[in-house]
Design a protein around this motif. Sequence first.
Motif, PDB file in Angstrom:
ATOM      1  N   ARG A  34      -5.942  -4.975   7.175  1.00 34.61           N
ATOM      2  CA  ARG A  34      -5.069  -5.840   6.386  1.00 34.61           C
ATOM      3  C   ARG A  34      -3.794  -5.114   5.957  1.00 34.61           C
ATOM      4  O   ARG A  34      -3.062  -5.584   5.095  1.00 34.61           O
ATOM      5  N   GLY A  35      -3.566  -3.943   6.571  1.00 35.17           N
ATOM      6  CA  GLY A  35      -2.370  -3.176   6.256  1.00 35.17           C
ATOM      7  C   GLY A  35      -2.391  -2.554   4.878  1.00 35.17           C
ATOM      8  O   GLY A  35      -1.336  -2.277   4.295  1.00 35.17           O
ATOM      9  N   GLU A  36      -3.575  -2.306   4.353  1.00 36.66           N
ATOM     10  CA  GLU A  36      -3.718  -1.747   3.009  1.00 36.66           C
ATOM     11  C   GLU A  36      -4.409  -0.393   3.053  1.00 36.66           C
ATOM     12  O   GLU A  36      -5.034  -0.028   4.058  1.00 36.66           O
ATOM     13  N   ARG A  37      -4.304   0.353   1.968  1.00 37.85           N
ATOM     14  CA  ARG A  37      -5.004   1.623   1.822  1.00 37.85           C
ATOM     15  C   ARG A  37      -6.297   1.375   1.050  1.00 37.85           C
ATOM     16  O   ARG A  37      -6.389   0.459   0.233  1.00 37.85           O
ATOM     17  N   LEU A  38      -7.302   2.199   1.315  1.00 43.22           N
ATOM     18  CA  LEU A  38      -8.573   2.086   0.611  1.00 43.22           C
ATOM     19  C   LEU A  38      -8.525   2.937  -0.654  1.00 43.22           C
ATOM     20  O   LEU A  38      -8.386   4.158  -0.585  1.00 43.22           O
ATOM     21  N   PRO A  39      -8.640   2.322  -1.844  1.00 43.07           N
ATOM     22  CA  PRO A  39      -8.655   3.113  -3.073  1.00 43.07           C
ATOM     23  C   PRO A  39      -9.970   3.868  -3.217  1.00 43.07           C
ATOM     24  O   PRO A  39     -11.049   3.313  -2.966  1.00 43.07           O
ATOM     25  N   VAL A  40      -9.889   5.129  -3.615  1.00 37.99           N
ATOM     26  CA  VAL A  40     -11.082   5.953  -3.791  1.00 37.99           C
ATOM     27  C   VAL A  40     -10.934   6.808  -5.037  1.00 37.99           C
ATOM     28  O   VAL A  40      -9.831   7.016  -5.553  1.00 37.99           O
TER      29      VAL A  40
END
Length: 413
Positions: free
Chosen positions: A162-168
Motif C-alpha cells: 500500500r506504499g506505506e512503512r510498517l511501524p515498529v
Amino acid sequence: MRDFIAMMREQGRVEDIERSCSTIYEAPRMASRTDKILFFHDLDGHRAVMNLLGDRKSLAAALGVGERDLVRNLAARTYNGRAADAGRLAGGIPADLSRLPVMKHFPGDAGRYFTAGVVFSRYGGVENASIHRMMVLDDHRVVARLVEGRHTHTLLKAALARGERLPVAVTVGTHPLVTFAACTRVPEGKELPYAAELMGGELAVHECANGVRVPGAEIVLEGSIGPETAAEGPFVDITGTYDPVRQQPVIEFSRMYLRENPIYHGILPAGDEHKLLMGAPYEPKIYRAVGEVTTVRDVLLTKGGAGYLHGVVQIRKNTDGDAKNAIMAAFAAHTSLKHVVVVDEDIDIHDPYDVEYAIATRVRGDTDIMIITGVRGSSLDPMRLADGTNVKVGVDATMLMGREGEFRRAEWP
C-alpha cells in the motif's frame, strides 16, 4: 526484568561481574561458560545481563511451577490474558544506538547484533511480537533477519503493497516471560495476551507515538520498516554454524526511551538461552498434538539437538501403533523437527543416558524406525538440500505391548 533478576539473585542464580568487560567477544565468551545469569556492571561502561533464561529451571521459576511440570503447564494455556492500556510512552530522545552495549559475539560475525530485541509491530488492526536478530548499520539503523512467511514479514509486505512503512517498536530488557511469549507461535495477534496470561493475567502496555503498543522494558526503540534492504550476516545461529548472507529489510529508528541506568539484555547465539527460547515454545505444541493421538506424558527438545532439531516424547501406549502416530503428530506440530524418539513412561526424557538405553533395548531397526524423505525441514540445518528439503527420522523406542514384563528393570527394595 529487574524483579526477576532480584528473585534469581535470592536463589543464588546470579553472578555479578563488577570488573570492566568488553562487548566484543569477552562478555559472550563468559556467558558460554556458565548457566548462571551474568550481570555485567561495566560492559563498556553499561549494565547488561546474559543467560537470563539459561536453563529450564529459570523458566520454571519465572512461571512459578516445578521444572518437570513445565510443558504440561504451558500446554494448558489459552492466550487469554489482558494487555491493559497504561497510556502513551512519555519522554524519549533521538535514537542513538551507540549509547547501547550491543555486542559482537564471534570473529566471523558481520558486525554488532541485537539478539534479545523483541520487535513489536502493528498494521491493519493486527499486532505482532517476535524476536529478530538485528545487525547494527549505524547510530539509527539496523538490518533485521525477517524470516519469509513469518508474521512480521507478512505485515511488512502488506504495508509495502500500500506504499506505506510498517511501524515498529523494539524492546530490549523485558520480563523473560514476555520474551518467551514473543518466541511462541500463537494465534494471530495473541502475543501480548499470552504474555499477560503468563505474567498472571494482566500486563501493562504503553502506546508509542507510532501507535505500536509495548510492555515495560529497559530500552524501547521506536521506528519503522520500509522498502530498503541491506546485506545481513554472516551470523551464528542455533546450530553454532554460520547462517549465510541475505538481503534483508532495514529498520530505521527515530526515538529511543531508556529507563534510568538501563540494563541491556543480550542472548548468546547458539548458547543455552538461545536454544531454550527457540525450542521450549514448541514443546507444549507437540504435547497437545501428541495428546490427540495417544496419552502423552512429557516432551523435550534436547540441548544436544540444538534445542530445536531433536525431540523426545514420553507416552503411555494404549494400542499398538501409538508410538508411530506420536511420531507423525510431533513432526506435524513442529515442522523443523528432524529426529524424534518416542519412549515409555519409565524412561526419563531429561536423562540422555536413559533415552539411549531405550533405543538400545527397545528398538528393532527394521520395524521401529520411520524414515521420511523429501520433506521440508529447518532452514538452519546445514544438511538441507538446495530446494530446502531434508530427511526426517522417527524412532519408536517403546516396549512391545503384551511383553512389558520382559523389559522390566531391576529395582532396589
